[in-house]
Design a protein around this motif. Structure first.
Motif: not given
Length: 197
Positions: A40, A43-44
Motif C-alpha cells: 500500500e 503505491a503512495d
C-alpha cells in the motif's frame, strides 16, 4: 502522526540507542515475503518528498530522521553504492524521534540544495551544537511547506506500521513489495541491494 505512535517510535529509538551505548547491535527486521503494508505504501510513494542519490531504475526508499543513529549507520554503509548498478536511493525525511528532528528536517528541506544539506547533516553527525544527532544547524523555524512535507512523510511512515527508522521499502526482482526496519547488517544489505528491482 498520533501521539501514541510517536511515543512508540521514540521509545524504540531510545531503546536502540541505549543498546548501542552498551554495545548491543540493533536487530534489523526483514520480511522474506511480500509485506501487505509495504504494498500500500509503495503505491503512495509518489506523494512523498524525497532526497535522491544516484540515478537509475532500481529504487530503494529509506525513511530517515535527521537525529537517528541507525539511519546514519545505513547512510555510511551506502556511500560506496551510490550510483552503482542502476540503484537510486530515495531518502524520505521524517521527524519522529526528538523535538530537534523537526527543525533539522526543516533545515534540510529549506536549504537551496537539499542533497547537499542532507550530506552535511550526515557527514557531521554527532558534531552539532550538543554533540548528538545530525550535524546540520537546526532551522530557526519550520516553514509551513516544510511542516507539511514532514507531516505527509510521517503519515507514510506510520502507514507502513514500522516501529522505527530507518525503514527501507523496495520491490524485489519478483515484483514483491518488501520492507526492512533497522539498519541491515553487511550481508543483509548486500542481499537487499542485489534484489532491488
Amino acid at each position: 502522526m498520533n501521539p501514541y505512535r510517536r511515543t512508540l517510535l521514540r521509545a524504540a529509538c531510545a531503546a536502540a540507542l541505549g543498546a548501542s551505548l552498551i554495545g548491543i547491535a540493533p536487530l534489523a527486521i526483514a520480511q522474506q515475503t511480500q509485506n501487505p503494508d509495504a504494498v500500500e505504501v509503495l503505491a503512495d510513494m509518489g506523494k512523498a518528498t524525497v532526497i535522491t542519490e544516484g540515478k537509475g531504475a532500481r529504487v530503494l526508499y529509506i525513511f530517515f530522521d535527521a537525529n537517528c543513529p541507525y539511519c546514519h549507520e545505513l547512510y555510511t554503509a551506502l556511500r560506496s553504492e551510490v550510483g552503482k548498478d542502476g540503484l537510486e536511493f530515495r531518502w524520505v525525511p521524517v521527524a519522529v524521534l526528538t523535538p530537534s528532528s523537526v527543525t533539522k528536517g526543516a533545515a534540510i528541506l529549506q536549504a537551496p540544495n537539499r542533497l547537499a544539506a542532507f550530506h552535511e547533516n550526515e557527514n557531521t553527525y554527532g558534531k552539532g551544537s550538543n554533540g548528538k544527532g545530525g550535524g546540520i544547524t537546526p532551522a530557526t523555524k519550520a516553514s509551513p511547506s516544510s511542516s507539511a512535507i514532514l507531516n505527509a512523510n510521517n503519515a507514510l511512515l506510520e502507514a507502513t506500521k514500522s516501529p522505527g527508522v530507518p525503514t527501507l521499502l523496495y520491490r524485489n526482482k519478483q515484483g514483491d513489495a518488501m520492507m526492512m526496519v533497522g539498519p541491515p547488517n553487511p550481508q543483509q544489505l548486500k542481499e537487499i541491494l542485489a534484489s532491488v528491482k
